[in-house]
Design an enzyme around this catalytic site. Structure first.
Site, PDB file in Angstrom:
ATOM      1  N   CYS A   1       0.807  -1.225   0.000  1.00 39.94           N
ATOM      2  CA  CYS A   1       0.000   0.000   0.000  1.00 39.94           C
ATOM      3  C   CYS A   1       0.838   1.272   0.000  1.00 39.94           C
ATOM      4  O   CYS A   1       0.334   2.348  -0.326  1.00 39.94           O
ATOM      5  CB  CYS A   1      -0.952   0.012   1.192  1.00 39.94           C
ATOM      6  SG  CYS A   1      -2.156  -1.343   1.173  1.00 39.94           S
TER       7      CYS A   1
ATOM      8  N   HIS B   1      -3.240   7.099   2.372  1.00 37.36           N
ATOM      9  CA  HIS B   1      -3.702   5.808   1.863  1.00 37.36           C
ATOM     10  C   HIS B   1      -5.074   5.504   2.437  1.00 37.36           C
ATOM     11  O   HIS B   1      -5.287   5.591   3.661  1.00 37.36           O
ATOM     12  CB  HIS B   1      -2.703   4.714   2.248  1.00 37.36           C
ATOM     13  CG  HIS B   1      -3.239   3.338   2.075  1.00 37.36           C
ATOM     14  ND1 HIS B   1      -3.748   2.884   0.873  1.00 37.36           N
ATOM     15  CD2 HIS B   1      -3.365   2.306   2.952  1.00 37.36           C
ATOM     16  CE1 HIS B   1      -4.162   1.641   1.020  1.00 37.36           C
ATOM     17  NE2 HIS B   1      -3.934   1.263   2.265  1.00 37.36           N
TER      18      HIS B   1
ATOM     19  N   ASN C   1     -10.238   0.027  -0.327  1.00 36.09           N
ATOM     20  CA  ASN C   1      -8.784   0.047  -0.251  1.00 36.09           C
ATOM     21  C   ASN C   1      -8.241  -0.518  -1.566  1.00 36.09           C
ATOM     22  O   ASN C   1      -8.359  -1.705  -1.829  1.00 36.09           O
ATOM     23  CB  ASN C   1      -8.328  -0.795   0.938  1.00 36.09           C
ATOM     24  CG  ASN C   1      -6.813  -0.805   1.124  1.00 36.09           C
ATOM     25  OD1 ASN C   1      -6.059  -0.489   0.216  1.00 36.09           O
ATOM     26  ND2 ASN C   1      -6.370  -1.198   2.307  1.00 36.09           N
TER      27      ASN C   1
END
Length: 343
Positions: free
Chosen positions: A112, A254, A284
Site C-alpha cells: 500500500c 492511503h 482500499n
C-alpha cells in the site's frame, strides 16, 4: 537550482464492474450496514474476468499522459503488489502498450506504500538526469488475492489504477515534490502477507496450500501500526518542507479504512475535513489508493491550485512513506477540457 520532479499530469481508471455492500453482504447473510459501519466503504470496483493489473495500469497511464498534453515519458515506474505473473515485471509491458518503446521501466513493490515509493523512484530518476519525465503508476487487482470466505479482508479491498506524469523542473514550482520520508520495519513482516508461492516455500519442497495463496492480515496490530507510522511520517514530510501541520491544507493518505483515517486525524490534531477521502466509493485499492484519491480530490474541487498537500501511506513490509507538494494547476482541468485530468 537543483532539479526537481514536478507533477504535471493525473489520470485514473476503475474497472466497470461495481460490487456494492448489499451484494457482498448477501454472500454471508449479513446486513450491508455491518460493512459500512466498520470500514466506511459502501462499494468497490472489481477486475473484469480475464483482465489483469497491467490493463488497469495502461489505461490510467494513458489518461495521465493525456492530462498533461503529452504522448511520451522518459521512464515508467509501476507500483503494484499484484503483477500479472510472478515474472517478469509489468512495467515494460505497460510502457510498450503505451507506445513508449524502449524506455526504462521497473516495478516497485511496497504494497500500500508502493505509490509513494514509486514517486520517490521517479523523482530520483529525474534528479539524476536519467529521464526528463517519468510516468508513475499505482495499480492493483487485489480482489484476486482475497479469500472469498474471509469476512475480515474481503469487504475492504477494490481494484483500480492511478497515475501521474512527472517532469523535470525546479523545487520552487507548483507541483514540485519534496519532503520525502520513507521507512520500513521488517521485524513485523508477518502482519501483512501472502505466505504461499514464494522461494521460501518452494525451496522447502512444501505443497502450496490454497489458504497460503490468499492475503492475510493481523487487523488490530496493523491498525495500531498504520496510525502510528502515517501520523509520524506525514508530520515529518511537512516539517522537511517547512510547513507546520496546522498550515497544511490537504492530507491525502492511503485509503485503508475510514477508522484509520479518523484516528490519524486525531493523532495529529488536524481537522478531519482536511483529509481527502474517497474510500466509500472505491475501498482500499492498495498502490492505486493515493492517485485515485488525488483524482477524486481534483475532480470535486477539494484539491485546488496552490494548496499545501501532504501524501502519506502505510503498507506491508512493513513500509511507510510520505511526500509534500503545492498542488499545481493541471492543464487538462481547464474549462476547455474539464474532465481530461479527472475522468
Amino acid at each position: 537550482m537543483s532539479r526537481a520532479a514536478v507533477l504535471t499530469g493525473l489520470g485514473a481508471y476503475l474497472p466497470p464492474t461495481v460490487l456494492p455492500n448489499d451484494e457482498l453482504a448477501s454472500w454471508w447473510d449479513r446486513d450491508p450496514e455491518w460493512i459500512r459501519s466498520r470500514t466506511g466503504i459502501e462499494r468497490r470496483h472489481v477486475l473484469t474476468p480475464g483482465s489483469a493489473t497491467s490493463d488497469l495500469a495502461v489505461e490510467a497511464g494513458r489518461r495521465a499522459l493525456s492530462c498533461a498534453g503529452a504522448d511520451r515519458a522518459g521512464a515508467v515506474v509501476v507500483a503494484t503488489n499484484t503483477p500479472d505473473r510472478l515474472s517478469p515485471a509489468i512495467a515494460p509491458d505497460v510502457a510498450y502498450r503505451l507506445g513508449l518503446d524502449t524506455v526504462a521501466a521497473v516495478d516497485v513493490n511496497a504494497v500500500c506504500t508502493g505509490f509513494v515509493y514509486a514517486l520517490a523512484t521517479g523523482a530520483g530518476l529525474i534528479a539524476a538526469g536519467v529521464a526528463g519525465s517519468v510516468l508513475v503508476i499505482g495499480a492493483d487487482a487485489f480482489t484476486t488475492v482475497l479469500d472469498p470466505d474471509d469476512l475480515t479482508t474481503r469487504p475492504l479491498f477494490g481494484d483500480g489504477a492511478g497515475a501521474v506524469l512527472l517532469r523535470a523542473g525546479t523545487p520552487d514550482e507548483p507541483g514540485a515534490l519534496g519532503g520525502f520520508d520513507l521507512g520500513s520495519d521488517g521485524a513485523r513482516r508477518d502482519l501483512i502477507e501472502i505466505p504461499g508461492g514464494g522461494s521460501r516455500q518452494r525451496s522447502a519442497g512444501l505443497p502450496v496450500k490454497e489458504q497460503d495463496t490468499w492475503f492475510r492480515m493481523q487487523g488490530r496490530a496493523v491498525f495500531a501500526q498504520a496510525v502510528r507510522r502515517m501520523s509520524a511520517s506525514a508530520a515529518r514530510a511537512a516539517d522537511l518542507v517547512g510547513w507546520p501541520t496546522g498550515e497544511v491544507d490537504r492530507w491525502v493518505l492511503h485509503q485503508a479504512n475510514a477508522r484509520i483515517l479518523a484516528a490519524v486525524a486525531r493523532e495529529m490534531d488536524v481537522p478531519g475535513d482536511r483529509f481527502v477521502s474517497n474510500i466509500a466509493a472505491v475501498g482500499n485499492t492498495v498502490a492505486a489508493s493515493i492517485p485515485l484519491a488525488l483524482r477524486d480530490g481534483q475532480a470535486d474541487g477539494t484539491l485546488r491550485a496552490g494548496q499545501r498537500v501532504v501524501l502519506s501511506a502505510f503498507g506491508g513490509g512493513l513500509t511507510w512513506g510520505s511526500a509534500a507538494l503545492r498542488w499545481p494547476e493541471l492543464p487538462g482541468a481547464s474549462a476547455v477540457a474539464p474532465d481530461r485530468c479527472a475522468p
